[in-house]
Scaffold this active site. Structure first.
Site, PDB file in Angstrom:
ATOM      1  CD1 TRP A   1      42.137 -17.664  -0.705  1.00  0.00           C
ATOM      2  CD2 TRP A   1      40.517 -16.442  -1.634  1.00  0.00           C
ATOM      3  NE1 TRP A   1      42.594 -17.202  -1.913  1.00  0.00           N
ATOM      4  CE2 TRP A   1      41.633 -16.451  -2.503  1.00  0.00           C
ATOM      5  CE3 TRP A   1      39.370 -15.728  -2.014  1.00  0.00           C
ATOM      6  CZ2 TRP A   1      41.646 -15.778  -3.718  1.00  0.00           C
ATOM      7  CZ3 TRP A   1      39.383 -15.063  -3.214  1.00  0.00           C
ATOM      8  CH2 TRP A   1      40.508 -15.091  -4.064  1.00  0.00           C
TER       9      TRP A   1
ATOM     10  CG  HIS B   1      45.025 -14.462  -0.235  1.00  0.00           C
ATOM     11  ND1 HIS B   1      44.392 -14.011  -1.373  1.00  0.00           N
ATOM     12  CD2 HIS B   1      44.565 -13.654   0.769  1.00  0.00           C
ATOM     13  CE1 HIS B   1      43.598 -13.001  -1.076  1.00  0.00           C
ATOM     14  NE2 HIS B   1      43.694 -12.763   0.211  1.00  0.00           N
TER      15      HIS B   1
ATOM     16  NE  ARG C   1      43.858 -20.524   0.607  1.00  0.00           N
ATOM     17  CZ  ARG C   1      44.113 -20.357  -0.675  1.00  0.00           C
ATOM     18  NH1 ARG C   1      43.714 -21.266  -1.538  1.00  0.00           N
ATOM     19  NH2 ARG C   1      44.759 -19.298  -1.094  1.00  0.00           N
TER      20      ARG C   1
ATOM     21  CD  GLN D   1      49.168 -17.929  -1.296  1.00  0.00           C
ATOM     22  OE1 GLN D   1      49.138 -16.717  -1.110  1.00  0.00           O
ATOM     23  NE2 GLN D   1      48.147 -18.605  -1.803  1.00  0.00           N
TER      24      GLN D   1
ATOM     25  CB  VAL E   1      44.496  -9.444 -10.885  1.00  0.00           C
ATOM     26  CG1 VAL E   1      45.644  -9.305  -9.910  1.00  0.00           C
ATOM     27  CG2 VAL E   1      43.877 -10.825 -10.851  1.00  0.00           C
TER      28      VAL E   1
ATOM     29  CB  ALA F   1      49.776  -8.818  -7.922  1.00  0.00           C
TER      30      ALA F   1
HETATM   31  N1  PHE Z   1      46.057 -14.768  -3.728  1.00  0.00           N
HETATM   32  C1  PHE Z   1      45.751 -15.702  -4.794  1.00  0.00           C
HETATM   33  C2  PHE Z   1      45.528 -17.081  -4.209  1.00  0.00           C
HETATM   34  O1  PHE Z   1      45.808 -17.298  -3.060  1.00  0.00           O
HETATM   35  C3  PHE Z   1      46.846 -15.765  -5.802  1.00  0.00           C
HETATM   36  C4  PHE Z   1      47.068 -14.482  -6.548  1.00  0.00           C
HETATM   37  C5  PHE Z   1      47.919 -13.505  -6.075  1.00  0.00           C
HETATM   38  C6  PHE Z   1      46.416 -14.247  -7.743  1.00  0.00           C
HETATM   39  C7  PHE Z   1      48.149 -12.356  -6.775  1.00  0.00           C
HETATM   40  C8  PHE Z   1      46.610 -13.095  -8.455  1.00  0.00           C
HETATM   41  C9  PHE Z   1      47.492 -12.144  -7.984  1.00  0.00           C
HETATM   42  O2  PHE Z   1      45.076 -17.984  -4.875  1.00  0.00           O
END
Ligand code: PHE
Length: 349
Positions: free
Chosen positions: A160, A180, A206, A220, A263, A317
């Site tokens: 990121w 994100h 980003r 998103q 996660v 998530a």
């Molecule tokens: N935040 C991650 C991204 O921007 C996506 C994501 C969100 C992955 C929630 C897993 C759970 O790529």
């Protein structure tokens, strides 16, 4: 023998008539009145001279002169009325609206294709019982990284590339443009106790070079469900249903392992490419599959970070790219088109 005054009255009348015919505005009419009916007009001189005429002549000339005066006055008021009417008509005519002209078409605005996709995505989740939460685009390092298990020197920060907010640079509490929507997981859990079922839409930023599939800003939708007994099956079921609603019953869905620090296990989800029906084309890099989201079971440490009992609760998530969805729906091959503001592009949706 005809009296010379009667002869003159005849001339006066002829001249007055001729000149009146040439009068075309009220100013000219006033000059005409002064010339023919004014105090120094020939007619008035004759009228004033009546007294000195012998009685018989006075009667004849007086009668004719008075008749002419009345006649001229009558001509004057008629002409005055005509001119006034002409003025009114001209004014009305100038401001006239032709109500039979065809109207000019109004340019009607419409929703941006990304907004359309976003609304449909949210509607799909809302109908499955999710609530919508929005949060800040300017975010603390803490929410964007620390609380979702991406500490300072963690290599995952490379995923990121970040736009930092410099003018409030404070090494203890750095700020940034969120990379994100995952910080919303934390903000929501800080505010509510399980059961949690939320989606959170918004812009992310980003620091990266743009290309057909990357923009420095994109949209998103984050999803989060936390409760007792939430399992990977709930995650898959929810996302399957979402994919079917958005892309149709015939789309196939594929999950693969993926890594995100917040996660465990982590996964990404692809749908078979709607552009080539999974045959392989430019849009799907000849693989037949297009990845549309990252997902996984919420890491127990994330739950513990917000004070949830990680023994009792589990959650899933996901984070979904909205532009990606809009691209798939419309067969758009370059994400940068969305924000170039070219009306020829935008008007097509
Ligand atoms: N935040 C991650 C991204 O921007 C996506 C994501 C969100 C992955 C929630 C897993 C759970 O790529």
């Amino acid at each position: 023998m005809i009296l010379p005054q009667l002869q003159e009255l005849k001339e006066i009348e002829d001249k007055a008539r001729t000149e009146l015919a040439a009068v075309s505005d009220e100013e000219a009419l006033e000059s005409w009145r002064i010339a023919h009916l004014g105090r120094r007009s020939r007619l008035n001189i004759i009228l004033r001279g009546l007294a000195s005429l012998p009685i018989e002549e006075r009667r004849q000339v007086g009668a004719a002169a008075n008749r002419l005066r009345l006649e001229l006055e009558e001509m004057l008021s008629q002409r005055q009325a005509q001119l006034r009417e002409a003025t009114v008509t001209a004014v009305v005519e100038r401001g006239r609206l032709d109500v039979t002209l065809p109207g000019r078409p109004l340019a009607i605005g419409r929703l941006h294709p990304v907004t359309q996709a976003l609304r449909d995505i949210l509607a799909a989740f809302v109908s499955m019982g999710f609530q919508v939460f929005e949060g800040p685009e300017v975010e603390w390092d803490h929410y964007n990284f620390e609380a979702v298990r991406i500490p300072k020197d963690h290599p995952a920060r490379d995923m990121w590339d970040t736009l930092w907010i410099d003018y409030v640079r404070n090494d203890e509490y750095p700020m940034l443009l969120r990379t994100h929507t995952s910080p919303m997981q934390i903000r929501v859990m800080e505010q509510m106790q399980p059961p949690v079922r939320i989606v959170s839409p918004g812009k992310c930023y980003r620091h990266e070079a743009t290309d057909p599939t990357h923009e420095w800003m994109h949209t998103q939708v984050e999803g989060l469900a936390v409760d007792e007994n939430i399992s990977m099956a709930d995650l898959k079921g929810t996302l399957y249903e979402f994919a079917r609603r958005l892309f149709g019953r015939e789309r196939r869905v594929r999950f693969r392992c993926d890594y995100f620090p917040f996660v465990e296990p982590g996964a990404d989800m692809s749908i078979d490419c709607p552009l080539c029906d999974g045959q392989g084309c430019r849009a799907c890099g000849n693989s037949g599959w297009i990845e549309i989201l990252g997902a996984g079971m919420v890491h127990p440490e994330v739950l513990a970070n917000v004070g949830y009992d990680a023994e009792r609760y589990t959650g899933f998530a996901f984070g979904l790219g909205v532009e990606r969805v809009a691209m798939l729906r419309h067969g758009i091959e370059d994400i940068r088109l969305f924000y170039a503001n070219d009306l020829r592009f935008l008007e097509q949706f």
